[in-house]
Design an enzyme around this catalytic site. Structure first.
Site: not given
Ligand code: PEP
Ligand code: MG
Length: 549
Positions: A188, A430, A454, A501
């Site tokens: 993140h 995911e 994910d 996304c």
């Molecule tokens: C993902 O897993 O691609 C996603 C968009 O969610 P996060 O990165 O917040 O887990």
């Molecule tokens: Mg995710």
């Protein structure tokens, strides 16, 4: 000049002073002292400093998140001034003839333990606050800034690694770049750097000490290098590069207001990913067509306790109103794994990424889930909101979720509260399980959005947080590419629209491929929207498909 090299996760150049991020963890030593009065005096000064910081934080929070959320900083001021706490610290200093740090740490531990053992949930929740103010006083004693960045000008943040709960507290206007010793390309911290469109380097063996702290440096996010105390030639060359970047950005500015349509007339929606309301400026500035992923868990991570329905409602309403009728997809709480909030008191797990996270928490704690759903639904009366659910693995889960949404709608009807009766419901794809049953899932929902971060982690069995595995992490793995095609096809055959996304959606080398798969939407960091628009405008999808045959 000293050069350190790591892995670049966002390109660009930043020039400024380094601020070594002080972790909010203190390793406190017990030191015998002769002058206990001097220690008590140091403690009093540290308290004053802590109170000043809390007052400033309160003012800042009132402006950014409103009075209700800011109250916590007032409560913390009272705790710093709590008589019992002060008495305990002073007593330890005097009776044991020890340093103030040790006395504060022991008092903090004792008080936190006492609160956590209390019957009433409210008091148990105060244990985290005690820990917080204790850290703050310890920071004040050691001269560190409580938020870890000590500067009055924008800086290059150098850290060991950064947890989402740490980045959420940082003043984003004060950050030119991130350089971390650890962290993976998909963590993140990297996502935050991308959202902010600032250069970032991970896996960089830079010392976290005065050797670099406060020194002038250049981060080159193309090379993955940080130059500490650069010599004149390098400085001149990088300043030139910075100017060229500015020019490129200006060229992209001309694409604002244009439709995302290919040379042969295929349209795609380009939306933005955001973590909080502070990102809204970037969404508008980069001409996003909507918000494709609002990571709502950041509201929970930025809070010391469960955010209330009204607090959440105020935030979602602000987002919906700011987007003025453009789509806003709010993803429900995706906490767990690397995104931890202490007050959830989640059990320690061997494999948190495969543990109690996201929708699993919501389904096992329906009161938390329903509070969020009520807030989102109420905000849907003020704009065009869709709700998206993370980490789905089964049709049964989706059916359960839909029946909870219906229950909440009925409650709102009974309370006479307005909401969008036709609100769109979607799910993240995911997990490999969701891919394999995408046809059945599409029958249940209005849309899919692929979480490639994910999905790649679970498909390749590679922990997205584990930096040492980055060499095995092939984001273009043929398994992922085939899955992406399956997902879009199944969605379309069964009446749902499909978007991406995850970070892969922003990969310019795949934009043509996503168009060829007929994705309806890509939701990316705001700074990526105009570069993708440029590629879309230059693409002829039928020719691209022919060229591949
Ligand atoms: C993902 O897993 O691609 C996603 C968009 O969610 P996060 O990165 O917040 O887990
Ligand atoms: Mg995710």
């Amino acid at each position: 000049m000293v050069i350190y090299e790591g892995k670049a996760v966002f390109e660009g150049v930043a020039i400024g002073k380094i601020s070594v991020y002080a972790k909010n963890e203190q390793s406190v030593k017990r030191v015998k002292v002769d002058d206990t009065a001097a220690e008590i005096d140091r403690y009093a000064k540290a308290r004053e400093k802590a109170i000043d910081q809390l007052k400033a934080l309160y003012e800042k929070a009132v402006k950014e998140v409103g009075e209700a959320s800011a109250e916590i900083f007032e409560a913390h001021q009272l705790m710093v001034d709590d008589e019992d706490y002060i008495e305990s610290v002073e007593n330890i200093i005097e009776s044991e003839e020890v340093n103030a740090e040790y006395a504060v740490a022991v008092t903090g531990d004792n008080f936190a333990k006492m609160f956590s053992e209390m019957e009433e949930e409210y008091f148990r929740g105060r244990a985290a606050d005690i820990k917080d103010i204790t850290e703050r006083i310890l920071n004040a004693l050691s001269g560190e800034g409580a938020d870890g960045i000590v500067s009055d000008e924008p800086v290059i943040v150098v850290a060991d690694d950064l947890a989402p709960s740490e980045t959420v507290q940082m003043d984003k206007d004060m950050i030119l770049s991130f350089v971390t010793v650890h962290g993976s390309a998909n963590s993140h911290t990297s996502i935050l750097a991308k959202t902010m469109s600032i250069p970032a380097i991970i896996g960089c063996p830079i010392p976290l000490s005065d050797e670099v702290n406060g020194k002038l440096a250049i981060v080159d996010g193309y090379e993955g290098k940080i130059y500490v105390e650069p010599d004149e030639d390098i400085l001149a060359a990088k300043k030139k590069l910075l100017l060229e970047e500015e020019e490129k950005k200006n060229l992209l500015e001309r694409l604002k207001g244009k439709e995302n349509v290919t040379l042969d007339g295929q349209k795609i929606n380009l939306y933005a990913n955001i973590g909080n309301t502070k990102d809204l400026g970037l969404v508008l500035k980069n001409d996003a067509g909507g918000i494709g992923l609002f990571r709502s868990e950041f509201i929970y991570l930025g809070s010391d306790n469960y955010p209330t329905e009204d607090e959440q409602f105020a935030i979602y309403k602000q987002v919906a109103q700011t987007l003025a009728g453009k789509k806003v997809i709010i993803r429900t709480l995706d906490i767990g794994a690397d995104k931890q909030a202490d007050y959830f008191e989640l059990p320690k797990e061997e494999n948190p990424a495969m543990g109690l996270r996201a929708i699993r928490i919501c389904l096992t704690r329906p009161e938390v889930f329903k509070t969020q759903l009520r807030a989102i639904l109420r905000a849907s009366a003020f704009g065009k909101i869709s709700i998206m659910f993370p980490m789905i693995i089964s049709v049964d889960e989706v059916k359960k979720i839909k029946s909870i949404v219906e229950e909440v709608k009925k409650e709102l009807d009974a309370d006479g509260l307005a909401y969008d009766k036709d609100i769109e419901l979607g799910i993240m794809i995911e997990t490999p399980a969701a891919v394999m049953i995408a046809d059945e899932l599409a029958e249940e929902v209005d849309f899919f959005s692929v979480g490639t971060n994910d999905l790649t982690q679970y498909t390749l069995a590679i922990d997205r947080q584990n930096q040492s595995l980055d060499e095995f992490y092939d984001s273009h793995h043929p398994a992922i590419m085939r899955m992406l095609k399956m997902i879009a096809d199944d969605a379309h055959r069964h009446g749902a629209w499909a978007g991406i996304c995850g970070e892969l959606g922003a990969d310019l080398s795949l934009t043509k491929e996503f168009l060829a798969m007929r994705y309806d939407e890509l939701s990316v960091s705001p700074g990526r929207i105009l570069p993708i628009r440029k590629t879309v405008l230059e693409t002829n999808v039928s020719e691209y498909k022919k060229s591949k045959q």
